[in-house]
Design a protein around this motif. Structure first.
Motif, PDB file in Angstrom:
ATOM      1  N   GLU A 558       0.838  -1.213   0.000  1.00  0.00           N
ATOM      2  CA  GLU A 558       0.000   0.000   0.000  1.00  0.00           C
ATOM      3  C   GLU A 558       0.864   1.251   0.000  1.00  0.00           C
ATOM      4  OE1 GLU A 558      -2.386  -0.608   3.431  1.00  0.00           O
ATOM      5  OE2 GLU A 558      -3.563  -2.237   2.519  1.00  0.00           O
ATOM      6  N   SER A 559       1.980   1.217   0.730  1.00  0.00           N
ATOM      7  CA  SER A 559       2.898   2.358   0.724  1.00  0.00           C
ATOM      8  C   SER A 559       3.493   2.577  -0.667  1.00  0.00           C
ATOM      9  CB  SER A 559       4.014   2.120   1.746  1.00  0.00           C
ATOM     10  OG  SER A 559       4.991   3.135   1.682  1.00  0.00           O
ATOM     11  N   LEU A 560       3.850   1.494  -1.337  1.00  0.00           N
ATOM     12  CA  LEU A 560       4.384   1.589  -2.698  1.00  0.00           C
ATOM     13  C   LEU A 560       3.347   2.184  -3.646  1.00  0.00           C
ATOM     14  CD1 LEU A 560       6.653   0.818  -4.760  1.00  0.00           C
ATOM     15  CD2 LEU A 560       5.409  -1.328  -5.087  1.00  0.00           C
ATOM     16  N   GLN A 561       2.106   1.779  -3.515  1.00  0.00           N
ATOM     17  CA  GLN A 561       1.040   2.294  -4.385  1.00  0.00           C
ATOM     18  C   GLN A 561       0.880   3.801  -4.216  1.00  0.00           C
ATOM     19  OE1 GLN A 561      -2.455  -0.069  -3.533  1.00  0.00           O
ATOM     20  NE2 GLN A 561      -1.211  -1.922  -3.550  1.00  0.00           N
ATOM     21  N   ARG A 562       0.995   4.287  -2.987  1.00  0.00           N
ATOM     22  CA  ARG A 562       0.885   5.737  -2.759  1.00  0.00           C
ATOM     23  C   ARG A 562       2.074   6.478  -3.372  1.00  0.00           C
ATOM     24  NH1 ARG A 562      -0.871   3.855   2.361  1.00  0.00           N
ATOM     25  NH2 ARG A 562       1.223   4.183   3.222  1.00  0.00           N
ATOM     26  N   GLN A 563       3.247   5.863  -3.321  1.00  0.00           N
ATOM     27  CA  GLN A 563       4.461   6.536  -3.799  1.00  0.00           C
ATOM     28  C   GLN A 563       4.479   6.694  -5.315  1.00  0.00           C
ATOM     29  OE1 GLN A 563       7.825   4.379  -2.264  1.00  0.00           O
ATOM     30  NE2 GLN A 563       7.024   4.349  -0.194  1.00  0.00           N
ATOM     31  N   ASN A 589       5.777 -17.164 -12.324  1.00  0.00           N
ATOM     32  CA  ASN A 589       5.495 -16.768 -10.948  1.00  0.00           C
ATOM     33  C   ASN A 589       5.870 -15.314 -10.693  1.00  0.00           C
ATOM     34  OD1 ASN A 589       4.430 -19.223 -10.109  1.00  0.00           O
ATOM     35  ND2 ASN A 589       6.433 -20.069  -9.641  1.00  0.00           N
ATOM     36  N   THR A 590       7.015 -14.882 -11.252  1.00  0.00           N
ATOM     37  CA  THR A 590       7.439 -13.485 -11.070  1.00  0.00           C
ATOM     38  C   THR A 590       6.467 -12.538 -11.760  1.00  0.00           C
ATOM     39  OG1 THR A 590       9.746 -14.213 -10.974  1.00  0.00           O
ATOM     40  CG2 THR A 590       9.356 -11.879 -11.383  1.00  0.00           C
ATOM     41  N   PHE A 591       6.018 -12.910 -12.953  1.00  0.00           N
ATOM     42  CA  PHE A 591       5.062 -12.042 -13.656  1.00  0.00           C
ATOM     43  C   PHE A 591       3.739 -11.952 -12.898  1.00  0.00           C
ATOM     44  CE2 PHE A 591       1.622 -11.361 -16.718  1.00  0.00           C
ATOM     45  CZ  PHE A 591       2.010 -10.135 -17.232  1.00  0.00           C
ATOM     46  N   ILE A 592       3.262 -13.079 -12.377  1.00  0.00           N
ATOM     47  CA  ILE A 592       2.006 -13.059 -11.617  1.00  0.00           C
ATOM     48  C   ILE A 592       2.110 -12.068 -10.459  1.00  0.00           C
ATOM     49  CG2 ILE A 592       0.541 -14.429 -10.069  1.00  0.00           C
ATOM     50  CD1 ILE A 592       1.150 -16.846 -11.846  1.00  0.00           C
ATOM     51  N   ALA A 593       3.223 -12.125  -9.730  1.00  0.00           N
ATOM     52  CA  ALA A 593       3.382 -11.251  -8.565  1.00  0.00           C
ATOM     53  C   ALA A 593       3.533  -9.788  -8.968  1.00  0.00           C
ATOM     54  CB  ALA A 593       4.589 -11.706  -7.746  1.00  0.00           C
ATOM     55  N   LEU A 594       4.446  -9.499  -9.901  1.00  0.00           N
ATOM     56  CA  LEU A 594       4.706  -8.101 -10.273  1.00  0.00           C
ATOM     57  C   LEU A 594       3.509  -7.480 -10.987  1.00  0.00           C
ATOM     58  CD1 LEU A 594       8.443  -8.063 -11.434  1.00  0.00           C
ATOM     59  CD2 LEU A 594       7.476  -7.845  -9.154  1.00  0.00           C
ATOM     60  N   SER A 595       2.853  -8.242 -11.858  1.00  0.00           N
ATOM     61  CA  SER A 595       1.717  -7.669 -12.582  1.00  0.00           C
ATOM     62  C   SER A 595       0.551  -7.397 -11.642  1.00  0.00           C
ATOM     63  CB  SER A 595       1.282  -8.616 -13.707  1.00  0.00           C
ATOM     64  OG  SER A 595       0.816  -9.851 -13.192  1.00  0.00           O
ATOM     65  N   TYR A 596       0.405  -8.208 -10.587  1.00  0.00           N
ATOM     66  CA  TYR A 596      -0.675  -7.959  -9.626  1.00  0.00           C
ATOM     67  C   TYR A 596      -0.435  -6.639  -8.900  1.00  0.00           C
ATOM     68  CZ  TYR A 596      -3.735  -8.418  -5.603  1.00  0.00           C
ATOM     69  OH  TYR A 596      -4.685  -8.162  -4.638  1.00  0.00           O
ATOM     70  N   VAL A 597       0.801  -6.415  -8.460  1.00  0.00           N
ATOM     71  CA  VAL A 597       1.116  -5.141  -7.783  1.00  0.00           C
ATOM     72  C   VAL A 597       0.996  -3.990  -8.770  1.00  0.00           C
ATOM     73  CG1 VAL A 597       2.902  -3.843  -6.573  1.00  0.00           C
ATOM     74  CG2 VAL A 597       2.611  -6.289  -6.116  1.00  0.00           C
ATOM     75  N   ALA A 598       1.513  -4.190  -9.998  1.00  0.00           N
ATOM     76  CA  ALA A 598       1.466  -3.124 -11.006  1.00  0.00           C
ATOM     77  C   ALA A 598       0.028  -2.747 -11.344  1.00  0.00           C
ATOM     78  CB  ALA A 598       2.215  -3.574 -12.260  1.00  0.00           C
ATOM     79  N   LYS A 599      -0.864  -3.733 -11.405  1.00  0.00           N
ATOM     80  CA  LYS A 599      -2.269  -3.462 -11.734  1.00  0.00           C
ATOM     81  C   LYS A 599      -2.906  -2.532 -10.719  1.00  0.00           C
ATOM     82  CE  LYS A 599      -5.293  -6.615 -10.765  1.00  0.00           C
ATOM     83  NZ  LYS A 599      -6.121  -7.849 -10.762  1.00  0.00           N
ATOM     84  N   ARG A 600      -2.500  -2.642  -9.476  1.00  0.00           N
ATOM     85  CA  ARG A 600      -3.065  -1.798  -8.420  1.00  0.00           C
ATOM     86  C   ARG A 600      -2.484  -0.387  -8.464  1.00  0.00           C
ATOM     87  NH1 ARG A 600      -5.442  -5.129  -4.475  1.00  0.00           N
ATOM     88  NH2 ARG A 600      -4.975  -3.691  -2.771  1.00  0.00           N
ATOM     89  N   ILE A 601      -1.383  -0.224  -9.203  1.00  0.00           N
ATOM     90  CA  ILE A 601      -0.773   1.098  -9.374  1.00  0.00           C
ATOM     91  C   ILE A 601      -1.216   1.726 -10.685  1.00  0.00           C
ATOM     92  CG2 ILE A 601       1.438   2.310  -9.651  1.00  0.00           C
ATOM     93  CD1 ILE A 601       2.685   0.000  -7.964  1.00  0.00           C
TER      94      ILE A 601
END
Length: 796
Positions: A558-563, A589-601
């Motif tokens: 959540e902190s990363l998303q705000r930044q 596996n790396t794409f699943i994780a990074l794309s999930y975080v990226a989608k929220r940004i």
């Protein structure tokens, strides 16, 4: 005993022989097809009795018989014995004339070549009735291949012990056969498995026979040793509507019994022996899953699944050593197995879900709704990987927490699945998943093991990591194949040994036993260590299932998303041969994780490119669709690809089109321009690669493309952080090349490189923050990356 038209001397021979067969020291006991106890005389006993002189003595009473004693003793000993027993010896020439010798016994009908005669009919009737006493089943390698035996055929069973009955469907019995009836090379003690249910027996019996046959036939040549880690198969037959298999007997039962009766290892040596034994099961799956390769002589081959991997179906034998942890484990019970043909035209064919044990079954096998029960479910070998992961998970709990801990682990899964409406009461109670992914109980117990294991136990925590990262994965996180697991387990074992025996050892304290029903105890407060790809995947899973996520991971994300809110994310995936063969699962596996975080940004969706077709862009707000495309690319056999220079160039062209121009930036004070610029967000480009691009000159050409992007940014008056390029490194071979790109322009750095095992949040910050960019992140894959915490993203 019937008396024929014979002289007194001839009758006396028959009576004398009949008395001999009734002698308790001669006769042996067995079972007929109804399970009734019956006497028989073995061929060895007959050979000992019918010495030359004794056969000669009997023949002297039959002046018209011209049978050769040598022929009788070599080929007609049973025929001779039956005729003497029934007082019909004078008809032996009818048998020799028509070649009805011992090899053709037992007879089931009158030989068609015999002349029509009432006397011969009577002779044959007596022969058929009494032949069974002299023709017990002879057990020899390769002889029993599905024959249908007469109910009167005697099984030479000396002793029997029922090991298991399965709801009137099957019965598993340990039997000891009379040694006289077992050929050399076969054991006298075996398992006799009988399928007794008339409706299901043929199907289950056929499945097992088919499995053993295909596994044995997959040997590349006749000198190949018998398949290891698969229970040995001696033959099969049918009698009285029961379908039988003759199998190897395991002296110490199954793995479930072993866990109940054995204490966990108390030394590193014992622990290594135990896990080395467990890893051999992977070799068994390799044999089942790969029944011969397609080559010049075959356009197709078979793939297989066991579909019922569980502790009950893993047999345990000691190796004849006093060490109770050095074991031979073998996979048994192929009643739920399936084998299917794959070919060049259909390489991705799947088998049929035979619905094996529900507790250890994979999520894709669940049939908890009526609609799912009415369809034919298709599955592949990966269902066995999940099941073996469940077995390994229970073995890890036993190794650290003992049998009581394993029982409480099972109870914790039962309690959790009872709270899931779609699973409760379906037969899947106590399984290891919620219908999609592993239960919280599974994740928690693995964390508990990592905290509670003994200091000298360097291997069991690594096993739990192997299970979580390679075996117990949902459909979005592909499981490793048996071949890949075989290699991984060998490396894991060696790494753990190096750690254990490279340090001094202290006296071993008593193993921890869980005394509280709640598993595990309250977790420790979150630390500030790096957040891994696996932790982000668990966070994603918790969010999708509306479960409380790990607080530390949630707060950091959540902190990363705000930044860096609103920043666009573009992915360029290297799908070259080296990446697909070595790092397929890691990339997914790396794409699943990074794309999930990226989608929220990135609110407007993510862009995905591949080096094999850089001019084609995949765009979606749903990362599952992009993951499917990634999996398709990595499963494809095609090796066509563009150079990394061409791929980076195409993607940079796309990024440049998204940049605001210097003219538009100078008009930011005019109405509407600020809103237009807001639609031109800053961008992060992730490049997944191993850095193996052909030659050192390729690095310079990629560097030229990055320099072109830098010049565009400077020419448009945009800040250094407007575009960030983040290389995600897989493997160590290309580490120096990626280090060079990371450092090629320190004065205006827009490039960073991180291993896919590094801190996930640092991958998003990368070159945006100089402190993160300058971290010494060039740690080799075989060592742990330096822990780090999220850093500020000033200027993002």
């Amino acid at each position: 005993m019937p008396l024929g038209d014979v002289s007194g001397g001839q009758a006396r021979s028959s009576i004398s022989f009949a008395q001999w067969t009734g002698d308790p020291s001669v006769r042996q006991g067995g079972e007929d097809g109804t399970g009734k106890y019956v006497d028989f005389i073995s061929h060895r006993k007959l050979s000992e009795h019918w010495a030359w002189w004794r056969v000669q003595e009997v023949l002297h009473g039959f002046y018209d018989v011209t049978a050769d004693i040598r022929t009788i003793r070599s080929s007609y000993l049973r025929v001779f014995s039956i005729l003497v027993f029934t007082d019909r010896l004078k008809y032996i020439e009818h048998f020799t004339e028509h070649g009805v010798n011992d090899e053709r016994l037992p007879l089931l009908q009158r030989p068609a070549s015999w002349p029509e005669s009432r006397k011969l009919d009577a002779v044959f009737g007596d022969f058929l009735k009494h032949q069974w006493k002299f023709c017990p089943l002879q057990l020899s390698a390769g002889a029993l291949t599905g024959q249908r035996l007469d109910p009167r055929h005697i099984l030479p069973i000396q002793a029997r012990t029922v090991l298991r009955k399965s709801n009137a469907i099957s019965e598993v019995v340990r039997v000891t056969f009379h040694s006289d009836c077992v050929d050399q090379g076969l054991p006298t003690t075996m398992v006799l498995k009988a399928y007794t249910d008339t409706s299901m027996a043929p199907q289950l019996y056929k499945a097992e026979v088919n499995a053993f046959t295909k596994i044995y036939n997959s040997a590349p040549n006749p000198t190949t040793p018998k398949p290891q880690y698969i229970v040995e198969f001696y033959g099969n037959f049918i009698q009285s509507n029961k379908h039988y298999l003759l199998l190897e007997f395991a002296s110490e039962g199954n793995l479930d019994m072993y866990f109940e009766s054995t204490s966990p290892p108390k030394s590193p040596w014992g622990m290594f022996q135990f896990w080395e034994s467990m890893f051999k099961l992977i070799g068994g799956l390799v044999l089942i899953h790969n029944l011969g390769g397609r080559g010049e002589l075959a356009a197709s081959s078979f793939l297989g699944t066991h579909q019922d991997i569980k502790p009950d179906n893993i047999l345990v034998n000691s190796k004849g050593t006093p060490d109770e942890y050095s074991l031979t484990l073998k996979i048994a019970d192929f009643g739920a197995s399936d084998f299917w043909r794959v070919s060049d035209g259909d390489p991705d064919a799947l088998g049929i879900d035979k619905k094996g044990d529900q507790v250890y079954s994979a999520p894709e096998c669940i049939a908890n709704y009526e609609a799912l029960r009415r369809i034919i479910n298709r599955v592949g070998p990966e269902v066995d990987i999940w099941s073996l992961g469940c077995v390994f998970s229970e073995a890890a709990v036993w190794a650290v927490c003992g049998h009581k801990g394993r029982e409480r682990y099972r109870e914790s899964r039962l309690q959790e699945t009872k709270r899931i409406d779609s699973i409760r009461g379906t037969g899947f109670d106590g399984c290891f998943h919620d219908g999609i992914e592993p239960l919280n109980a599974v994740t928690c117990i693995h964390e508990h093991i990592r905290r509670s294991r003994q200091a000298w136990d360097t291997i069991t925590p690594k096993i739990t990591q192997l299970i979580s990262e390679s075996m117990l994965l949902d459909s979005m996180g592909p499981r490793k194949t048996a071949r890949e697991l075989l290699l991984l387990s060998g490396r894991l074992l060696q790494t753990a040994r190096d750690e254990a025996f490279g340090a001094s050892h202290t006296p071993v304290p008593q193993l921890l036993v869980l005394d509280q029903p709640a598993l595990p105890p309250i977790p420790p407060p979150p630390d500030t260590s790096k957040i891994t790809i696996e932790e982000v995947q668990r966070y994603r899973s918790d969010m999708k299932r509306r479960r409380p996520p790990n607080e530390h991971v949630a707060t950091a994300c959540e902190s990363l998303q705000r930044q860096i809110r609103g920043r666009d994310h573009v992915f360029l995936i290297d799908d070259s041969t080296s990446m697909k063969t070595k790092y397929r699962n890691d990339v997914v596996n790396t794409f699943i994780a990074l794309s999930y975080v990226a989608k929220r940004i990135d609110g407007d969706g993510i862009d995905l490119f591949f080096t094999s077709e850089p001019s084609r862009r995949y765009h979606s707000r749903h990362t599952s669709k992009l993951t499917e495309e990634l999996q398709l690319h990595y499963q494809s056999a095609s090796n066509s690809r563009a150079t990394m220079e061409a791929s980076v160039s195409e993607v940079i062209d796309y990024i440049v089109k998204k940049l605001p121009s210097s003219f538009s930036k100078s008009l930011t004070g005019l109405p509407g321009i600020s809103h237009w610029l807001a639609g031109r967000p800053k961008i992060t480009l992730f490049v997944f690669t191993d850095g193996l691009w052909g030659c050192p000159a390729a690095i310079s050409r990629v560097e030229n493309q990055i320099e072109r992007l830098r010049n565009e940014l400077q020419g448009r008056g945009l800040s250094r952080v407007w575009v960030a390029i983040q290389f995600i490194r897989f493997g160590d071979e290309g580490i120096e090349y990626l280090r060079h790109l990371d450092n090629f322009d320190p004065s205006w750095d827009i490039v960073d490189s991180k291993s896919h095992k590094d801190h996930v949040l640092d991958m998003f910050i990368g070159s945006i923050d100089e402190e993160v960019d300058n971290k010494d992140d060039y740690t080799y894959e075989g060592t742990s990356a330096r822990d780090s915490s999220p850093n500020s993203a000033s200027g993002a």
